[in-house]
Enzyme design. Structure first.
Site, PDB file in Angstrom:
ATOM      1  CG  HIS A  71     -28.373  62.903  -4.945  1.00 13.09           C
ATOM      2  ND1 HIS A  71     -27.773  62.192  -5.962  1.00 13.09           N
ATOM      3  CD2 HIS A  71     -27.358  63.395  -4.185  1.00 13.09           C
ATOM      4  CE1 HIS A  71     -26.460  62.261  -5.842  1.00 13.09           C
ATOM      5  NE2 HIS A  71     -26.184  62.987  -4.766  1.00 13.09           N
ATOM      6  CB  CYS A  72     -28.911  59.487  -0.075  1.00 13.63           C
ATOM      7  SG  CYS A  72     -28.402  59.342   1.657  1.00 13.63           S
ATOM      8  N   PRO A  73     -27.467  62.641   0.390  1.00 11.67           N
ATOM      9  CG  PRO A  73     -27.795  64.259   2.044  1.00 11.67           C
ATOM     10  CD  PRO A  73     -28.542  63.330   1.135  1.00 11.67           C
TER      11      PRO A  73
END
Length: 449
Positions: free
Chosen positions: A116-118
């Site tokens: 999950h890419c912030p």
């Protein structure tokens, strides 16, 4: 407003800052303004960056279809297709496809989840990975081009440093030049490393999470060598740990085509290329190096779900809470469910040290004293333990970290679900019966069709 909500607007602002004001700056710095071809190229790359980043943010990472397990049961098991999965997600109360993981931020299982890419506030998954990789590629090209333009002006500025100040750029232009150079250099370095890493993952057909699992498997192999090839589960059952090859590496060109959703090189670079379908992310071809039915990740005794112990003093089919009201019975059940949901296992280092201490209890006191190298080795074990598991309280074996210091939760997955809920026998019996019945009915329908 949370800081995570500012990530995407901040990236858009950074792209705009490095893209447009820098063009104005480069037009007013020696040795010469940008040529028409350089301006056209820069703006085309800038558009590609905006398009691919927007797709990385807003393309849905995917949702597992409710009936995917019944559909999968209709396919035959072979070495050319992914073996039937038997993983079960407690949070979704549904079977989980191969390579899928439960995202803590998205609150659902994501097909072929990478992380999950912030900075995109989105999962990099089977559907979004091509857009994400194209964003990294075009951004690195754009930042590299801007870096070249900036260094050319900086080199000229250095070569003319002995000239009077009024012949050079104004203080505002100087500040703008160095601010742009600093921001561009940091961003190019970070995204360049990320691009190289993702290209490598694409070439070998692994995700970031699967890279963690591969390193975890190697660690278990090293541990098992000291115990005759076996490690114990939380229930004391010995599990044989043998080397297992990663099953989804099917050749570099096939890997790239599978990861990008197309075998056409032009489409791989096309920012408007079609997003891979969800159905193509539910099963994957394998290399056939392992026996049929072998699953990934490999068996991990520390990830085994510990079954609650049943008291032998209680008679069979005895309802212990018969004196409670309906509300109290439900509340008691919820409390037991929460207590048994996750039974954290102590780190392997702690268990190994306790085992060694128990073996030394019968030895002389002198043998228990540490001299020289033994003392330093013990100190190294403590430092390694802190590095691998951290100093936080309540962290069990799920706190294990890879060589880069990452644990499962650092990729955005729900660590309790992913670490302790990957076992074959976690699927409820009712679900197994329903799936068997659905597969039987479907097979009968096909036979009479």
């Amino acid at each position: 407003m949370e800081l995570s909500q500012l990530a995407v607007p901040s990236v858009y602002v950074l792209i705009f800052f490095l893209g447009y004001p820098s063009q104005w700056l480069l037009q007013h710095l020696e040795p010469a303004p940008l040529t028409m071809n350089e301006l056209i190229f820069s703006n085309i790359i800038l558009i590609l960056i905006f398009v691919t980043y927007t797709q990385s943010v807003f393309v849905d990472p995917g949702t597992i279809p409710a009936d995917w397990a019944e559909t999968q049961d209709l396919h035959t098991n072979s070495k050319e297709t992914t073996p039937k999965t038997r993983k079960w997600c407690r949070k979704c109360s549904a079977p989980k496809p191969p390579r899928a993981h439960h995202c803590k931020a998205c609150k659902r299982c994501i097909p072929k989840m990478d992380h999950h890419c912030p900075w995109t506030s989105n999962c990099v998954s089977h559907t979004t990975f091509p857009h994400f990789l194209r964003f990294l590629l075009y951004t690195s090209i754009g930042l590299g081009t801007l870096q070249k333009f900036l260094f050319t002006r900086l080199s000229h500025l250095w070569s003319t440093r002995d000239l009077p100040a009024y012949l050079g750029p104004s203080p505002f232009k100087l500040f703008h030049l160095f601010a742009t150079l600093l921001a561009n250099s940091i961003t190019l370095f970070a995204l360049g490393i990320l691009l190289i890493r993702n290209i490598w993952c694409l070439a070998v057909n692994t995700t970031t999470i699967e890279g963690w699992e591969i390193e975890r498997h190697r660690t278990l192999l090293r541990r098992a060598r000291h115990f005759g090839g076996y490690l114990e589960t939380p229930d004391g059952v010995a599990v044989r740990i043998k080397r297992q090859e990663f099953p989804y590496d099917i050749g570099i060109f096939a890997n790239i085509a599978a990861g990008m959703g197309t075998a056409n090189p032009i489409q791989m670079l096309n920012p408007f290329a079609r997003t891979p379908s969800i159905q193509s992310g539910l099963s994957f071809p394998t290399n056939g190096f392992e026996d049929e039915g072998t699953t990934w990740p490999p068996p991990d005794p520390d990830r085994s779900y510990k079954r609650p112990e049943v008291s032998r003093n209680v008679g069979a089919f005895t309802y212990q809470n018969s004196e409670l009201s309906r509300e109290d019975t439900v509340a008691a059940f919820r409390r037991r469910q929460e207590d048994d949901e996750v039974r954290r296992r102590r780190p392997f280092v702690d268990r190994l040290e306790e085992s060694v201490r128990s073996e030394k209890e019968g030895q002389d006191d002198d043998e228990g004293y540490e001299y020289g190298d033994e003392a330093s080795d013990a100190e190294e074990d403590v430092q390694d333990k802190k590095k691998r598991y951290g100093d936080g309280e309540g962290e069990g074996e799920e706190g294990w970290r890879n060589s880069e210091g990452e644990r499962l939760k650092d990729f955005g997955v729900d660590e309790d679900v992913e670490f302790y809920d990957e076992q074959d026998d976690d699927i409820p019996l009712a679900e197994l019966i329903a799936r068997r019945r659905a597969a039987s009915n479907a097979a009968s329908a096909l036979a009479y069709a």
